[in-house]
Scaffold this motif. Structure first.
Motif, PDB file in Angstrom:
ATOM      1  N   ARG A  14       0.829  -1.207   0.000  1.00 25.80           N
ATOM      2  CA  ARG A  14       0.000   0.000   0.000  1.00 25.80           C
ATOM      3  C   ARG A  14       0.865   1.259   0.000  1.00 25.80           C
ATOM      4  NH1 ARG A  14      -4.910  -1.734   4.092  1.00 25.80           N
ATOM      5  NH2 ARG A  14      -5.894  -3.168   2.630  1.00 25.80           N
TER       6      ARG A  14
ATOM      7  N   LEU B 107       0.940   4.223  -2.716  1.00 27.01           N
ATOM      8  CA  LEU B 107       0.833   5.638  -2.335  1.00 27.01           C
ATOM      9  C   LEU B 107       2.038   6.428  -2.852  1.00 27.01           C
ATOM     10  CD1 LEU B 107      -0.478   5.552   1.327  1.00 27.01           C
ATOM     11  CD2 LEU B 107      -1.606   6.562  -0.641  1.00 27.01           C
ATOM     12  N   GLU B 108       3.207   5.820  -2.752  1.00 25.57           N
ATOM     13  CA  GLU B 108       4.408   6.498  -3.232  1.00 25.57           C
ATOM     14  C   GLU B 108       4.329   6.720  -4.742  1.00 25.57           C
ATOM     15  OE1 GLU B 108       9.116   5.516  -3.366  1.00 25.57           O
ATOM     16  OE2 GLU B 108       8.031   4.999  -1.523  1.00 25.57           O
TER      17      GLU B 108
ATOM     18  N   LYS C 140       1.569   7.062  -6.482  1.00 27.53           N
ATOM     19  CA  LYS C 140       0.603   8.141  -6.685  1.00 27.53           C
ATOM     20  C   LYS C 140       1.225   9.494  -6.360  1.00 27.53           C
ATOM     21  CE  LYS C 140      -3.700   5.620  -5.877  1.00 27.53           C
ATOM     22  NZ  LYS C 140      -4.868   5.483  -5.005  1.00 27.53           N
TER      23      LYS C 140
END
Length: 147
Positions: A101, A105-106, A108
């Motif tokens: 996850r 996120l990184e 994105k």
């Protein structure tokens, strides 16, 4: 941070479980010792002429009880180890999912940074062009006033 909290809660639960097991083992040992002592005293008073035979029987009973206690202890330790292994595996699985996850996120965040950078470049470009046009307009306005 949630992972650390979960780990702490799991460790607390294991500590509580361990304390309960130790307390139960102590109670069991106390009861067994009391029962053996009572049996030994009663047999000495009631049957003194067969003392050697009863001592052998008591020793045999003690050995069986020790074997049962050892067997129970081994089973409990095995269950504890199995539980620890399961919890460790769950923790590893949770860590893997969390890492995945964070990687998403990184990704994105990197995409958003790139978009932000491109947007900033576009804004800078438009601002320069706007200033250029304003200068031309002022220059022409000044030339109009002069002529």
């Amino acid at each position: 941070m949630e992972g650390a909290t979960i780990v702490q809660q799991i460790l607390k639960a294991l500590d509580l479980h361990s304390e309960k097991i130790q307390q139960q083992m102590k109670e069991m040992e106390d009861r067994l010792r009391t029962e053996i002592q009572d049996t030994e005293n009663r047999l000495r008073v009631e049957i003194q002429d067969t003392e050697s035979r009863l001592r052998a029987e008591i020793q045999d009973t003690e050995n069986r009880l020790r074997a049962e206690i050892q067997d129970t202890e081994n089973r409990l330790y095995t269950k504890i180890r199995e539980t620890e292994d399961r919890l460790h595996q769950k923790l590893l699985d949770l860590e893997k999912r969390t890492d995945a996850r964070f990687e998403r996120l990184e990704t994105k965040m990197n995409y958003w940074r790139l978009e932000w950078s491109e947007t900033q470049e576009t804004v800078d470009f438009l601002a320069r062009k706007t200033l250029q046009h304003e200068r031309k307009l002022r220059s022409r306005a000044e030339q109009s006033e002069i002529s």
